[in-house]
Scaffold this motif. Structure first.
Motif, PDB file in Angstrom:
ATOM      1  N   ASN A 143      43.537  35.411  38.477  1.00 17.13           N
ATOM      2  CA  ASN A 143      43.889  36.499  39.396  1.00 17.13           C
ATOM      3  C   ASN A 143      43.702  37.879  38.762  1.00 17.13           C
ATOM      4  O   ASN A 143      44.552  38.772  38.899  1.00 17.13           O
ATOM      5  CB  ASN A 143      45.326  36.343  39.906  1.00 17.13           C
ATOM      6  CG  ASN A 143      45.468  35.161  40.834  1.00 17.13           C
ATOM      7  OD1 ASN A 143      44.661  34.946  41.725  1.00 17.13           O
ATOM      8  ND2 ASN A 143      46.502  34.352  40.589  1.00 17.13           N
ATOM      9  N   PHE A 144      42.579  38.049  38.064  1.00 20.30           N
ATOM     10  CA  PHE A 144      42.253  39.319  37.407  1.00 20.30           C
ATOM     11  C   PHE A 144      43.386  39.756  36.483  1.00 20.30           C
ATOM     12  O   PHE A 144      43.833  40.913  36.518  1.00 20.30           O
ATOM     13  CB  PHE A 144      41.966  40.414  38.444  1.00 20.30           C
ATOM     14  CG  PHE A 144      40.778  40.117  39.321  1.00 20.30           C
ATOM     15  CD1 PHE A 144      39.514  39.948  38.777  1.00 20.30           C
ATOM     16  CD2 PHE A 144      40.921  40.007  40.697  1.00 20.30           C
ATOM     17  CE1 PHE A 144      38.414  39.675  39.580  1.00 20.30           C
ATOM     18  CE2 PHE A 144      39.831  39.738  41.515  1.00 20.30           C
ATOM     19  CZ  PHE A 144      38.577  39.572  40.951  1.00 20.30           C
ATOM     20  N   LEU A 165      39.014  34.245  41.584  1.00 18.90           N
ATOM     21  CA  LEU A 165      40.431  34.466  41.243  1.00 18.90           C
ATOM     22  C   LEU A 165      40.932  33.394  40.291  1.00 18.90           C
ATOM     23  O   LEU A 165      41.661  33.673  39.337  1.00 18.90           O
ATOM     24  CB  LEU A 165      41.274  34.487  42.523  1.00 18.90           C
ATOM     25  CG  LEU A 165      41.059  35.681  43.465  1.00 18.90           C
ATOM     26  CD1 LEU A 165      41.842  35.473  44.765  1.00 18.90           C
ATOM     27  CD2 LEU A 165      41.471  36.988  42.797  1.00 18.90           C
ATOM     28  N   ASN A 166      40.530  32.158  40.535  1.00 23.29           N
ATOM     29  CA  ASN A 166      40.941  31.058  39.656  1.00 23.29           C
ATOM     30  C   ASN A 166      40.351  31.228  38.254  1.00 23.29           C
ATOM     31  O   ASN A 166      41.017  30.980  37.251  1.00 23.29           O
ATOM     32  CB  ASN A 166      40.493  29.716  40.239  1.00 23.29           C
ATOM     33  CG  ASN A 166      41.204  29.379  41.538  1.00 23.29           C
ATOM     34  OD1 ASN A 166      42.289  29.910  41.825  1.00 23.29           O
ATOM     35  ND2 ASN A 166      40.615  28.513  42.338  1.00 23.29           N
ATOM     36  N   THR A 174      39.487  33.950  36.704  1.00 25.83           N
ATOM     37  CA  THR A 174      39.998  35.125  35.979  1.00 25.83           C
ATOM     38  C   THR A 174      41.521  35.164  35.936  1.00 25.83           C
ATOM     39  O   THR A 174      42.082  36.164  35.488  1.00 25.83           O
ATOM     40  CB  THR A 174      39.490  36.419  36.639  1.00 25.83           C
ATOM     41  OG1 THR A 174      39.933  36.454  38.003  1.00 25.83           O
ATOM     42  CG2 THR A 174      37.970  36.501  36.597  1.00 25.83           C
ATOM     43  N   GLU A 182      36.512  43.716  48.834  1.00 23.52           N
ATOM     44  CA  GLU A 182      36.186  43.265  47.478  1.00 23.52           C
ATOM     45  C   GLU A 182      34.671  43.132  47.325  1.00 23.52           C
ATOM     46  O   GLU A 182      34.000  42.458  48.105  1.00 23.52           O
ATOM     47  CB  GLU A 182      36.844  41.915  47.173  1.00 23.52           C
ATOM     48  CG  GLU A 182      38.357  41.974  47.020  1.00 23.52           C
ATOM     49  CD  GLU A 182      38.762  42.490  45.638  1.00 23.52           C
ATOM     50  OE1 GLU A 182      37.880  42.859  44.839  1.00 23.52           O
ATOM     51  OE2 GLU A 182      39.977  42.511  45.359  1.00 23.52           O
ATOM     52  N   ARG A 204      34.461  43.865  38.881  1.00 23.11           N
ATOM     53  CA  ARG A 204      35.141  44.079  40.151  1.00 23.11           C
ATOM     54  C   ARG A 204      35.056  45.556  40.507  1.00 23.11           C
ATOM     55  O   ARG A 204      35.687  46.393  39.865  1.00 23.11           O
ATOM     56  CB  ARG A 204      36.604  43.639  40.030  1.00 23.11           C
ATOM     57  CG  ARG A 204      37.398  43.708  41.308  1.00 23.11           C
ATOM     58  CD  ARG A 204      38.867  43.416  41.030  1.00 23.11           C
ATOM     59  NE  ARG A 204      39.649  43.276  42.243  1.00 23.11           N
ATOM     60  CZ  ARG A 204      40.987  43.229  42.276  1.00 23.11           C
ATOM     61  NH1 ARG A 204      41.669  43.316  41.132  1.00 23.11           N
ATOM     62  NH2 ARG A 204      41.626  43.090  43.418  1.00 23.11           N
ATOM     63  N   LEU A 215      35.634  34.066  46.886  1.00 21.31           N
ATOM     64  CA  LEU A 215      36.600  34.883  46.159  1.00 21.31           C
ATOM     65  C   LEU A 215      37.640  34.032  45.438  1.00 21.31           C
ATOM     66  O   LEU A 215      38.038  34.345  44.312  1.00 21.31           O
ATOM     67  CB  LEU A 215      37.283  35.849  47.121  1.00 21.31           C
ATOM     68  CG  LEU A 215      38.325  36.791  46.515  1.00 21.31           C
ATOM     69  CD1 LEU A 215      37.709  37.675  45.429  1.00 21.31           C
ATOM     70  CD2 LEU A 215      38.968  37.650  47.601  1.00 21.31           C
ATOM     71  N   GLN A 216      38.061  32.942  46.052  1.00 17.89           N
ATOM     72  CA  GLN A 216      39.113  32.129  45.444  1.00 17.89           C
ATOM     73  C   GLN A 216      38.673  31.534  44.111  1.00 17.89           C
ATOM     74  O   GLN A 216      39.448  31.466  43.153  1.00 17.89           O
ATOM     75  CB  GLN A 216      39.541  31.010  46.403  1.00 17.89           C
ATOM     76  CG  GLN A 216      40.764  30.232  45.932  1.00 17.89           C
ATOM     77  CD  GLN A 216      41.976  31.132  45.710  1.00 17.89           C
ATOM     78  OE1 GLN A 216      42.354  31.910  46.576  1.00 17.89           O
ATOM     79  NE2 GLN A 216      42.587  31.034  44.522  1.00 17.89           N
TER      80      GLN A 216
END
Length: 377
Positions: free
Chosen positions: A30-31, A25-26, A28, A99, A60, A21-22
């Motif tokens: 953090n979306f 996040l990186n 995008t 998620e 997502r 997941l990290q």
């Protein structure tokens, strides 16, 4: 549901990598809204940049989307096994706590509905491009129905699920509702009908029966939308009054009057190959016929579209699909309700409705009622 449970059950059948997941996040930010590409029925889609500046579309799944763990597994396991130039390619997946994330190849030109239902953007799709898109969708479906090692029924084919690459080649996406049927199996049943109003075949909406011919119905609707630039999922508005008649019925009426060219998107006036256009109208109407037996297979469709000498049969009157509601805005105000809502009438009610009145009689009653109401007003 944690990652290990999903991987223990299904990892052996997945040919794409699991991503943590990290890293997503990186990629995008953090979306962030700046990276948001759009909002689908199952949740938002973001643009992500991974190592080497590789661009990926990150879907997502929202908690309220209706797609649970089983649909997520279905899409990951299924699409990982499918390889065709007209199917979107899955690049990876992630599941962590609540998620559920899917990573696809990035499609810079978004989805087909982004163009054809917008008067300013539709001018970029001339006739040659639209005809090639139709052929590409047909080849992708032929692969699903016949040429892949699995027989796949998509069950939610629509213009928003057709993505366009940098060369405007179409790629079928969103396999969360897709079903695998056996090698010689041609149809199946479900107790829960999910999909999109306007694209569902009548036998699926009323009886829960789906088959490759259900996909053919959806393809016919998509084809008519592509060549007309009009969306089928609302109510058809005549010059006199509102009628509970789907757009393909209006197309059929023009066809019977030899006025099929009136269906043409006005932006195609200069570029259109009229012989190909008439052929597309014919094929589209063949696909939306009420009886699944009357609908062609995808191999038949490609023969009719690709061949200069193939003779197409005369289509019968198309199926009518009715939905509850009193105007189109009510039905389309919610992305979720329009895209993945369950039919409000239960299957048992649908069977009684079909057996007791028949679709044609029911539609006639609604038309008569609407005309009487308009006269009263």
């Amino acid at each position: 549901m944690d990652t290990s449970e999903f991987k223990e059950e299904d990892e052996k059948g997945i040919d794409v990598p699991f991503l943590d997941l990290q890293s997503i996040l990186n990629a995008t930010d953090n979306f962030s809204d700046a990276n948001k590409l759009g909002q689908g029925g199952y949740g938002p889609v973001y643009k992500g940049k991974f190592l080497g500046d590789q661009e990926i579309a990150v879907k997502r799944l929202s908690r309220a989307s209706g797609q649970g763990l089983q649909e997520f597994k279905n899409e990951v396991v299924l699409i990982a096994k499918l390889q065709h130039r007209n199917l979107v390619r899955l690049k990876g997946y992630c599941i962590k706590g609540e998620e559920k994330i899917l990573l696809y190849e990035y499609m810079p030109n978004k989805s087909l509905d982004f163009f054809i239902f917008d008067h300013t953007k539709s001018i970029f799709l001339n006739w040659e491009m639209r005809f090639n898109i139709i052929l590409g969708i047909a080849r992708g479906l032929l692969y699903l129905h016949q040429d892949s090692r699995l027989r796949i029924i998509h069950r939610d084919l629509k213009t928003s699920n057709i993505l366009l690459d940098e060369e405007m080649n179409p790629k079928i996406s969103d396999f969360g509702l897709a079903r695998i049927v056996g090698g010689k199996e041609t149809e199946s049943n479900t107790n829960t009908v999910v999909g999109t109003y306007g694209y569902m075949s009548p036998e699926y909406a009323l009886d829960g029966t789906f088959s490759v011919k259900s996909d053919m119905f959806s393809f016919g609707v998509v084809l008519l939308e592509i060549i007309s630039g009009k969306k089928n999922t609302g109510f058809y508005q005549s010059q006199q009054t509102f009628s509970l008649i789907s757009y393909e019925c209006a197309a059929w009426r023009l066809w019977t009057k030899n006025e099929a060219l009136e269906l043409m998107d006005m932006t195609l006036d200069e570029s259109c190959n009229k012989n190909q256009f008439i052929k597309c109208v014919n094929v589209g109407l063949l696909c939306v016929q009420e009886d699944p037996v009357d609908r062609p297979t995808m191999s038949n469709v490609l023969t009719m579209l690709d061949s200069e000498i193939a003779i197409s049969p005369t289509p019968k009157q198309p199926a009518f699909l009715l939905r509850r509601g009193n105007n189109s805005s009510t039905a389309s105000s919610s992305t979720k309700s329009e895209t993945f809502a369950e039919i409000t009438t239960s299957l048992e009610e649908g069977r009684q409705l079909k057996n007791g009145l028949g679709l044609q009689l029911l539609v006639s009653l609604f038309i008569l009622l609407s005309e009487l109401l308009s006269l009263h007003v």
